[in-house]
Every structure is written in structure tokens, then in C-alpha cells.
Enzyme design. Structure first.
Site, PDB file in Angstrom:
ATOM      1  CB  ALA A 252      -0.880   0.006   0.971  1.00  0.00           C
TER       2      ALA A 252
ATOM      3  CD  GLU B 261      -1.145   8.657   0.765  1.00  0.00           C
ATOM      4  OE1 GLU B 261      -1.345   9.711   0.716  1.00  0.00           O
ATOM      5  OE2 GLU B 261      -0.217   8.226   1.759  1.00  0.00           O
TER       6      GLU B 261
ATOM      7  N   GLY C 146      -4.327  11.088  -3.478  1.00  0.00           N
ATOM      8  CA  GLY C 146      -3.703  12.073  -3.809  1.00  0.00           C
ATOM      9  C   GLY C 146      -2.335  12.277  -4.333  1.00  0.00           C
TER      10      GLY C 146
ATOM     11  CG  ASP D 204      14.716  -0.245  -9.118  1.00  0.00           C
ATOM     12  OD1 ASP D 204      15.853   0.174  -8.841  1.00  0.00           O
ATOM     13  OD2 ASP D 204      14.087   0.611  -9.822  1.00  0.00           O
TER      14      ASP D 204
ATOM     15  NE  ARG E  62       9.691   0.819 -11.786  1.00  0.00           N
ATOM     16  CZ  ARG E  62      10.234   1.830 -11.226  1.00  0.00           C
ATOM     17  NH1 ARG E  62      11.320   2.308 -11.355  1.00  0.00           N
ATOM     18  NH2 ARG E  62       9.298   2.576 -10.767  1.00  0.00           N
TER      19      ARG E  62
ATOM     20  NE  ARG F   1     -11.962 -14.895 -41.680  1.00  0.00           N
ATOM     21  CZ  ARG F   1     -13.225 -14.860 -41.905  1.00  0.00           C
ATOM     22  NH1 ARG F   1     -13.781 -15.978 -41.417  1.00  0.00           N
ATOM     23  NH2 ARG F   1     -13.879 -14.110 -42.518  1.00  0.00           N
TER      24      ARG F   1
ATOM     25  N   GLY G 188     -13.240  -8.873 -36.894  1.00  0.00           N
ATOM     26  CA  GLY G 188     -14.485  -9.052 -35.832  1.00  0.00           C
ATOM     27  C   GLY G 188     -14.545  -9.955 -34.651  1.00  0.00           C
TER      28      GLY G 188
ATOM     29  CD  GLU H 231       4.959  -3.426  -9.648  1.00  0.00           C
ATOM     30  OE1 GLU H 231       6.046  -3.530  -9.459  1.00  0.00           O
ATOM     31  OE2 GLU H 231       3.934  -4.006  -9.496  1.00  0.00           O
TER      32      GLU H 231
END
Lengths: 294, 400
Positions: free
Chosen positions: B135, B138, B140, B257, B260, B285, B357, B380
Site C-alpha cells: 500500500a 494514495e 492524492g 525496481d 517493475r 482463417r 471481427g 508500478e
């Protein structure tokens, strides 16, 4: 993929113990065969076959029609052998067997397959070196001789193999090995239980399930529903690196790997013909009569 | 353990050591058989793959770098990157769940935790029974991590945390979190410390699960801290070390790092899955009388897609090898993450184009890869931040 082949018996000096009625002989076995031997105190020898990966779709017949193209085709452990390895490791985890030995016959590349077996929990590996022309003509009979020789050398009590290889579908090695050793066999096993010094094997047969009790030492071949093979865990992969793989030549075991079978030709199955849709049962009967089917 | 330990040469990039090949294969097998078949449904249901996470835990994949003594697999960073890529190829959500647990949760504790903390906060999180989360962001501030406003105040023998954390991956399924809070806002980033908080815990509550574009099987939400009290012993590392733990500053090998590269690996998995899908379709196809794979327009696309993926893969492997050799790898990690995430969005975009499609409907996985890929350029470290990191490193190299 189905392959049709005609085979000429080149020699008749089969080992009298080996059954002669093998029907279609194997075509170009690509696998390395490993028997699983298990001791009572148990050394289990596993058969580890390296076959073309079951998910490979584009298999082509070689231009000279002696087999199929294997260069660049992904190979992996025969699925039935994976099940055999799993069963042996399970027996060891239950402390019913002492040691699990994985064996594979073939060129250098089969070491990868042996390592996979080690990563699943086998204790050590034996690589029986067979390469080049010998490998191309390696079939169940030679492999069974190798296994029988190894079983005696390693003093194994139980050999577990996959019931058949998915590339040639021979379904012969286990049976031949048992015959050469004069050991009882429990083939197409869907359940294996060790009871005192006997093995209870539930076999999947056409009529249903057959339960037999056989004495050890014995040969067991694994069928699909015997178990679900585990994924190798990362710690076990690390441990596998340290486990030993010994190299052995068929000559060291006194086995002659020359083949008594000659592949005459390999063909692709005929192109599937499109069918015809009919409106009524009456039309169907007429059409079948026209085609001389009824 | 790995061939050429200590001296990683570029030739190793061409052929992975046997150990790594084996573990890559086992992860690939698992992803193909257990993840790929359920990925679409997991995405639809926004369902956490609890059973699969446990199975992966049993395989050692939830704690690749954790030493065996603590319950992990004891492998290196390259092995971890390979694992995340292969798993993400099957299911990108599962890939990020594995990555967050390994890099962002276990990583900092392994590096900065005391022996006691390691036993308490690492070992139970290696088996797949429990997962952790990280965590930092935030509402902000995301990129501007130094501006954290979550407060940590010392009251007697407790820390009291107050504030809100945003965009926390895994939080609805986690049993613990590493939280970054400031003990002194005036010190700016030097005032931030890291704390270990169990979940659930009084004073910690979760916001609503975000309804995301992609990686929907992983949960993302706010963590709200209101007078959340934790023992003093729950501080990770030293006071004021939080920013260093989270970022990389003067000390190499810090969390983001490493995280990452985990995300780079995830992006590679998504790119590869999209490429697999497109190449397979190109074979099957037919248009204008032949498989579309015969058309140069499609061939050029496939070539560009493969090139982008393979280039990013080599950058990722190289950065991982540098880290394993304990060499600085910040610039390389940023390059890898940037290249891989942009490759993922490019490849998945082109994959939809190849499928036409069919690429737009849920019958084929291309649309899911497209949605899953997008986040890799954001979390990250946004692509913009990665460019700043690379540029800063280059300017330093050329400094007079």
C-alpha cells in the site's frame, strides 16, 4: 495419427519367452523406453518415454516413407509414463518403496525427460544410451531386454511402465518385460495397492474392471485413470539438479539392440471422404444397398 | 545453482540454463492446463482464483526467491520473471496476483525485515494460503510517492495509522499489507516509513472493489486506515527508510525496481498470449482463397509483434540477470518495463486487428488480452516515469 505399415519378420529367433503374436509391429519408435523398477524395500524403476508432444498437430511422413519427421518436433514425456512416475513417487511417499529409479533409453536428449522424472520425485536416473540408426529401430523387444537386464542388475522388485507410447501405440514393452523376467504382470492398471508381499492391481479391461493379486517382483503398466501426475514443484526442480543420472550402454547389459523388424513403408491415413446427407431412413437404406454395404 | 553464477554473459540470453528451462516448462504446463481454460470465466466473474493460488503456492511459485528455510523455492530473480511470464500467458490476473505477492509484499520484508518479522510475515505467505499486498499509492499521489499523506503517530508502544491508500492490488484477498506512512510531513520523502499490518485488523477497512477494464480476477480497492493501531515491532526497516524501501535511491535493488520486472514479465506473458492467438488465427482463417497468414499485411504485423515481444523479453532477462549478479539494474529495469508494457499494448492491439471481427467478441481471448495489457503501462511506474528514470540514468552516465 494412424500409421499403416507392413512388416517382414527378418528373423525367427525370438526369445521363446516373448510372445510372437504381436500383430502390427511398431513403426519408428521415437520414444526412449524406461522401465520403472521398484524394490520391495522398494526400488521402483520407472519407464520414461520421450515421445512427440501430444499437443503437436503437424506431423508429416518423411519423403522416403520410412517414418515421420521428428526434427524440430517438440518431444515430451509419454503421458502414460508420467502416470507411472507419479504412482512410483506416491508409493515412496507412503513409505512402501525405498527407492525410485527412472530409466530412459535413447540419445542425449532423453536426459531432459529423466530430469523431469527426478523433479517429480524419482531418486536417481539411468540413461541407456541408444542413438542414431539403433534409436530409429529401437522397439519394444529390445527395450524389454534392456529393462529385464537392468531389473536383475538393480535388483528391482517392481517395474512400472506406461501402458503404451502415444506415438506408436505398441502396448508391448510391459508384457514382454514380464515374460523375459518370468514375472507376473498387472497391465492397464487403474489402481495399485501393496498388500504385504503381494500387489493388488485393478485392471481396466473391455469388460469392466478386473482385480488381480500378483506376487512381487512384478511388472505393472499404468493406464489413464491410475492417478493425476503432479506438476514439478520449484524446490523439487532444484533438487533434481543434484540427483544422479548414470549412463549405461546396451552392450554393457549384454543386450543386442539390432532390430528383427524392417519397416517397409509408412503412409498417411487416406483423406477422409465427405459423406452424403439423406432425407429419410428409406433413402439411407437405398444408399447403403447401392454402395454394397447391405 | 545457475550456470555462470556471478558472471552472466550475453550468450546466456540465447539459451537459458537447464534449471530455468525446467521451471519455465512446469509453469507453462500449469498455465496451459489450469489457467488458460478458466481465464475468461475468472475475468467475467471478477473472481479471485483461490484454488489456483494455493496450487501455485504448493509449487513454490508464490515465493520464488524466498529461501527454502523460510518456506520458499530459493530460486533467483530470472526464474521468478520466467514464472510470472508463463503464468500471465495463461491468465494475466493470476500473473499479477503472483507478482504482487512475490515482489511487492515478500520482497521488502525479505530485504529489510528482522528475523522475527520474516518468520511471522513471510513463511505463512509462501504456501498460497495467504497473500499479501503493498500500500503505497494514495488518492492524492501515485507517481509522486514522496507526497504521502498517510500519517503514522507514535502513542506509547503503538503506532497509530491514519489515511487512505488507493489502487491496492490483492487487498480484498490479502491477509497482510506493507503500508507506507509518514511520521513527519516536513521531512517530505525522508519522513516516510514502512509498516506491516495484518488483515483484517481493527482500524483497517477496505473500499469498494474497483470495476476495472482488465485483470478483473484480481481485486483492487482503497485501504482506509482510521486509528489503526499496530505494535512498534511492526515497523519494517528503520524510521524514515520507507521511501528507500519503496523506491530505489542510493541503495540498489529496491522494491519498485524489482516489482517493475515482475510487471514486465506479466506484460510479456500477455503479449505472447496475444501473439499466439493471432498467429494461430492467421493459419486457420481463409480469405481470398488462402489462409490470411499468406498475406503480407498480416505477415508484417506478426513480424512486428514478435519483434516487440522478443526485444522486451531480452531486456527483461538482462535486467533480471543484473539483479541476480547484484549489479545496478535501475535503468535496465525501467527499460524492460517500458518496452514490455508498450509491447503488450501494441501486440494485443494488432492481435485484434488480425482477428478482425472475432477479435472484438468474447468468444476469442484477444479482447481480454487487449484489456489486460492496458494497465501494464500504468501501474508500478507509469511509462512516463520509466522514461524519466532512464533519462536520469543516462544523463548521470554522461555527466562531466
Amino acid at each position: 495419427m494412424h500409421r499403416s505399415s507392413e512388416v517382414k519378420h527378418l528373423a525367427s529367433d525370438f526369445n521363446t519367452r516373448a510372445c510372437e503374436c504381436f500383430g502390427q509391429p511398431p513403426v519408428q519408435p521415437f520414444e526412449s523406453h524406461c522401465p520403472v523398477l521398484t524394490d520391495r524395500t522398494v526400488r521402483v524403476q520407472l519407464k520414461v518415454l520421450k515421445v512427440k508432444d501430444g499437443s503437436v498437430f503437424f506431423i508429416r511422413v518423411k519423403p522416403d516413407r520410412t517414418g515421420v519427421v521428428t526434427d524440430g518436433v517438440k518431444h515430451s514425456m509419454n503421458p502414460f509414463c508420467e502416470i507411472a512416475v507419479e504412482e512410483a513417487v506416491k508409493l515412496k511417499e507412503k513409505k512402501l518403496v525405498k527407492e525410485v529409479v527412472a530409466v530412459s533409453c535413447g540419445p542425449q536428449q532423453v536426459q531432459e525427460t529423466i530430469r523431469t522424472a527426478l523433479a517429480m520425485g524419482a531418486d536417481r536416473g539411468i540413461h541407456v544410451e541408444v542413438s542414431g540408426k539403433d534409436y530409429e529401430t529401437l522397439g519394444p523387444l529390445q527395450v524389454s531386454k534392456i529393462f529385464a537386464a537392468l531389473a536383475k542388475k538393480e535388483q528391482a522388485d517392481l517395474i512400472i511402465l506406461g501402458k503404451q507410447a502415444i506415438d506408436d501405440d505398441c502396448n508391448q514393452t510391459g508384457q514382454m518385460t514380464a515374460a523375459l523376467l518370468d514375472w507376473p504382470q498387472g497391465t492397464f492398471a487403474s489402481e495399485v495397492t501393496l498388500e504385504a508381499d503381494k500387489l493388488k492391481v485393478v485392471r481396466e479391461i473391455d469388460g469392466g474392471l478386473e482385480t488381480i493379486k500378483i506376487n512381487l517382483p512384478a511388472v505393472v503398466t499404468a493406464d489413464l485413470r491410475l492417478n493425476t501426475p503432479r506438476y514439478a514443484t520449484l524446490p523439487n526442480i532444484m533438487k533434481a539438479k543434484k540427483k544422479k543420472i548414470t549412463n549405461v550402454k546396451p552392450a554393457d547389459l549384454g543386450v543386442d539392440v539390432s532390430s528383427r523388424l524392417e519397416v517397409l513403408k509408412v503412409d498417411e491415413p487416406p483423406q477422409r471422404q465427405s459423406g452424403v446427407k439423406v432425407e429419410t431412413v428409406h433413402d439411407l437404406v437405398e444408399k447403403l444397398k447401392e454402395a454394397g454395404r447391405i | 545453482m545457475v550456470v555462470g553464477h556471478g558472471v552472466r554473459c550475453l550468450s546466456q540470453l540465447a539459451e537459458l540454463p537447464e534449471l530455468h528451462q525446467m521451471m519455465r516448462q512446469t509453469c507453462r504446463d500449469y498455465a496451459q492446463k489450469e489457467l488458460a481454460p478458466i481465464a475468461a470465466q475468472l475475468d467475467k466473474d471478477h473472481r479471485f482464483p483461490a484454488k489456483q493460488v494455493q496450487e501455485l503456492g504448493a509449487m513454490g511459485v508464490m515465493a520464488v526467491e524466498v529461501p527454502e528455510s523460510l518456506g520458499g523455492a530459493g530460486m533467483d530473480y530470472l526464474a521468478y520473471c520466467l514464472a510470472v511470464e508463463e503464468l500471465s500467458r495463461g491468465c494475466a490476473s493470476t500473473g499479477v496476483i503472483v507478482s504482487v505477492n512475490n515482489s511487492l509484499y515478500l520482497g521488502p520484508i525479505l530485504k529489510f525485515g528482522t528475523e522475527e518479522q520474516k518468520k511471522q510475515w513471510i513463511t505463512p505467505f509462501t504456501t498460497g494460503e495467504k497473500v499479501g499486498c503493498f500500500a503505497l499509492s494514495e488518492p492524492g499521489n501515485g507517481s509522486d510517492a514522496g507526497a504521502a499523506s498517510t500519517l503514522a503517530q507514535r502513542e506509547g508502544d503503538e503506532w497509530v495509522l491514519n489515511g487512505t491508500k488507493a489502487w491496492i492490488t490483492n487487498c480484498w484477498d490479502a491477509s497482510a499489507t506493507v503500508v507506507f506512512a509518514t511520521t513527519d510531513k516536513s521531512l517530505k520523502h525522508k519522513g516516510i516509513s514502512a509498516f506491516l499490518v495484518p488483515m483484517p485488523h481493527p482500524g483497517l477497512s477496505l473500499g469498494k472493489k474497483e470495476d476495472k477494464l482488465g485483470i478483473r480476477a484480481s481485486s483492487t480497492a482503497n485501504i482506509i486506515l482510521e486509528d489503526c493501531r499496530i505494535p512498534l515491532g511492526n515497523m519494517l526497516g528503520e524510521r524514515g527508510m520507507g521511501f528507500k524501501i519503496a523506491m530505489r535511491f542510493s541503495i540498489p535493488q529496491q522494491t519498485l525496481d524489482s516489482g517493475r520486472l515482475g510487471i514486465a514479465a506479466q506484460a510479456l506473458g500477455i503479449a505472447q498470449a496475444a501473439l499466439d492467438c493471432a498467429a494461430d488465427y492467421a493459419h486457420k482463417r481463409t480469405a481470398f482463397g488462402a489462409p490470411i497468414g499468406k498475406l503480407q499485411a498480416i505477415q508484417f504485423k506478426l513480424a512486428d509483434m514478435a519483434l516487440a515481444t522478443e526485444s522486451a523479453r531480452l531486456l527483461t532477462w538482462r535486467a533480471a540477470m543484473l539483479r541476480d549478479a547484484k549489479k545496478p539494474f535501475t535503468k535496465e529495469a525501467a527499460m524492460a518495463k517500458l518496452a514490455a508494457s508498450e509491447a503488450a499494448t501494441f501486440v494485443s492491439h494488432q492481435a485484434i486487428q488480425v482477428l478482425g471481427g472475432m477479435g472484438y467478441v468474447t468468444d476469442m481471448p484477444a479482447e481480454r488480452h487487449y484489456r489486460d495489457a492496458r494497465i501494464t503501462e500504468i501501474y508500478e511506474g507509469t511509462s512516463e516515469i520509466q522514461r524519466l528514470v532512464i533519462a536520469n540514468n543516462i544523463l548521470k552516465e554522461y555527466q562531466q
